[in-house]
Design an enzyme around this catalytic site. Sequence first.
Site, PDB file in Angstrom:
ATOM      1  N   CYS A 225      16.461  59.539  37.308  1.00  0.00           N
ATOM      2  CA  CYS A 225      15.705  58.447  36.703  1.00  0.00           C
ATOM      3  C   CYS A 225      16.304  57.092  37.060  1.00  0.00           C
ATOM      4  O   CYS A 225      17.491  56.956  37.350  1.00  0.00           O
ATOM      5  CB  CYS A 225      15.633  58.613  35.191  1.00  0.00           C
ATOM      6  SG  CYS A 225      17.227  58.521  34.365  1.00  0.00           S
TER       7      CYS A 225
ATOM      8  N   GLU B 187      21.821  65.376  35.258  1.00  0.00           N
ATOM      9  CA  GLU B 187      22.791  64.739  36.153  1.00  0.00           C
ATOM     10  C   GLU B 187      24.005  64.248  35.367  1.00  0.00           C
ATOM     11  O   GLU B 187      25.146  64.403  35.823  1.00  0.00           O
ATOM     12  CB  GLU B 187      22.166  63.542  36.898  1.00  0.00           C
ATOM     13  CG  GLU B 187      20.945  63.888  37.742  1.00  0.00           C
ATOM     14  CD  GLU B 187      19.646  63.716  36.972  1.00  0.00           C
ATOM     15  OE1 GLU B 187      19.608  64.080  35.773  1.00  0.00           O
ATOM     16  OE2 GLU B 187      18.670  63.236  37.571  1.00  0.00           O
TER      17      GLU B 187
ATOM     18  N   CYS C 171      20.213  57.796  35.519  1.00  0.00           N
ATOM     19  CA  CYS C 171      20.981  58.790  36.271  1.00  0.00           C
ATOM     20  C   CYS C 171      21.259  58.334  37.702  1.00  0.00           C
ATOM     21  O   CYS C 171      22.284  58.697  38.286  1.00  0.00           O
ATOM     22  CB  CYS C 171      20.239  60.119  36.282  1.00  0.00           C
ATOM     23  SG  CYS C 171      20.251  60.897  34.664  1.00  0.00           S
TER      24      CYS C 171
ATOM     25  N   THR D 236      -8.195  86.374  14.910  1.00  0.00           N
ATOM     26  CA  THR D 236      -6.875  87.013  14.962  1.00  0.00           C
ATOM     27  C   THR D 236      -6.051  86.593  13.748  1.00  0.00           C
ATOM     28  O   THR D 236      -5.345  87.406  13.147  1.00  0.00           O
ATOM     29  CB  THR D 236      -6.153  86.599  16.261  1.00  0.00           C
ATOM     30  OG1 THR D 236      -6.918  87.056  17.365  1.00  0.00           O
ATOM     31  CG2 THR D 236      -4.751  87.180  16.329  1.00  0.00           C
TER      32      THR D 236
ATOM     33  N   LEU E 159       3.877  85.234  14.610  1.00  0.00           N
ATOM     34  CA  LEU E 159       3.974  84.412  15.824  1.00  0.00           C
ATOM     35  C   LEU E 159       5.352  83.800  16.010  1.00  0.00           C
ATOM     36  O   LEU E 159       5.505  82.721  16.561  1.00  0.00           O
ATOM     37  CB  LEU E 159       2.912  83.292  15.813  1.00  0.00           C
ATOM     38  CG  LEU E 159       1.451  83.735  15.671  1.00  0.00           C
ATOM     39  CD1 LEU E 159       0.536  82.520  15.608  1.00  0.00           C
ATOM     40  CD2 LEU E 159       1.038  84.637  16.816  1.00  0.00           C
TER      41      LEU E 159
ATOM     42  N   SER F 237      -4.512  97.316  18.164  1.00  0.00           N
ATOM     43  CA  SER F 237      -3.863  96.955  19.428  1.00  0.00           C
ATOM     44  C   SER F 237      -2.377  97.321  19.428  1.00  0.00           C
ATOM     45  O   SER F 237      -1.657  96.971  20.359  1.00  0.00           O
ATOM     46  CB  SER F 237      -4.040  95.456  19.696  1.00  0.00           C
ATOM     47  OG  SER F 237      -3.380  94.704  18.704  1.00  0.00           O
TER      48      SER F 237
END
Lengths: 315, 315
Positions: free
Chosen positions: B70, B47, B80, B192, B200, B164
């Site tokens: 808020c 806002e 806000c 894994t 990652l 994979s």
Amino acid sequence: MAAALALAERTRGRTAPNPNVGCIIVDVHGRVAGRGWTQPGGRPHAEAAALAQAGARARGATAYVTLEPCAHVSPRGPACSDLLVAAGVARVVVALRDPDPRTDGQGMARLRAAGIDVATGVGDDAARRGMAGFLTRRRAARPLVTLKLALSLDGAAAMADGRSQWISGPEARAHAHLERSRHEAILVGRGTWEADRPRLDVRLPGLEARSPVRVVLSSRRDGMPGDVVRIAAPHAIATLPGDHVLIEGGMATAAAFLRAGLVDRLLLYRAPIVIGGGRTLADIGLADLGQAHGRWRLHDARQLGSDRIEVYGAG
Amino acid sequence: MAAALALAERTRGRTAPNPNVGCIIVDVHGRVAGRGWTQPGGRPHAEAAALAQAGARARGATAYVTLEPCAHVSPRGPACSDLLVAAGVARVVVALRDPDPRTDGQGMARLRAAGIDVATGVGDDAARRGMAGFLTRRRAARPLVTLKLALSLDGAAAMADGRSQWISGPEARAHAHLERSRHEAILVGRGTWEADRPRLDVRLPGLEARSPVRVVLSSRRDGMPGDVVRIAAPHAIATLPGDHVLIEGGMATAAAFLRAGLVDRLLLYRAPIVIGGGRTLADIGLADLGQAHGRWRLHDARQLGSDRIEVYGAG
């Protein structure tokens, strides 16, 4: 042609050894004068039925046929190309050329020789899918094999202990029965047979009479009713009557057919559930992932209640 | 509100512990005067950003906000709701009430007390999904958990020997990297981690800096780089920073989180391939099939190249 293809679907699985053909006759005023499709058992042919309905309105008309009109006279009826000539049709639009050596271009040649305008190749992909049973029998001397799998999101067809009632919802199960009615034979493995003694019939009002022949893949016959056909190995499907076999399980049998390269069509019903540790597809002899790609292409997909049906064909 | 919800998506995964909010200000002439969204780190609020852009045009305007403005003043900025009152906004449309006890209706009460017309509940379902991380942290004192699975049609995440690369195509893999950028943490299991030592990270041009914290589910720490966080059990995700965790494998880890009831969202990438005998989901403690139904509902689905992405949320 789309309308003719839709008519052809009406007797898919019931015209063997003949193809399931559809025919629409549009008269000189642009109105549909006749609609025909191959009748159960293979006769009359679609063109003969459509011409009979059109009568004199066939003169100068356009005929849309999903397969090249036959050029051979048989004890069961005259050649369709002759019928179209005699009826005075001006134009014939053909989806697919007939691979039967008794026709194989001669039907269209005969039409052209009579001064009829002939176009071909219109809607041929769809026609190939609709008559895949007939075409597979011609090409590979065996029926078209559809593998049906009702799976969870994680690929399980049953829980670890074999429970599978129900993974799919009622809409998907009704659709699976409709698919049965379009196959001359349904096959299960010995394990599924012994565990479930499945009826494998068509449980839809009005379609009960269309239940296919029951086939079990098994090395021995003991304990099977007389109307059950036994085959000992996947390639023995070549001996089955009809042009369409539906494989309904279990996962070892599915894998055996995939391993043998004998699955033409995948019919997947996918339920929005996760099972975990369930019965998934067994080894199919895949050497590497690259080999797996390009083999299957999505032909059709639809939502059926909370499930999704996907139809895959050869790449 | 749809536009405000789209703005809110821009910083999903980067505003914790604050919610990712979007705000649009439409002036008295019906023109967009300001657009704002929670900035990375949580401030400025949506806002405040939108009002700053709108300036004097906020007078008499309508503000669309995805979460109740808020009501609390913080050292990092004013409330806000006070900002909206001060700007002379005539109407505020709110998607969702803020569960934060410092606001929780008091933001809207303050607006109404100032004579502002307040509507609520517009687009609340979409807002709940967009701010699911914030809401899950509030409700369950843990981050939102998304389980990502890239599967073949038969539910395999890899071949039997673990290979994979690749099941999904390049479009799906790029999308998976975009999803990573919207999570504060990515988690894999020990298996894994040891097999692949996965990076990652986010490998998309311009988004490299958004790579999340790497987390490994493992009973022991040996051999992990210092920047890797280890947790010993699924419920320990509560201790992770941020409001969004992405679980990327393997199948035992996926099953452990499902079994613990700690998966809020399924992100499935489905490739049109059949593997057979591959690595599928392990046991998740399901007692019967009835229990599996109604748990997941399809929220979104799209084709990505030859793959299909499906997003499922809690029923």
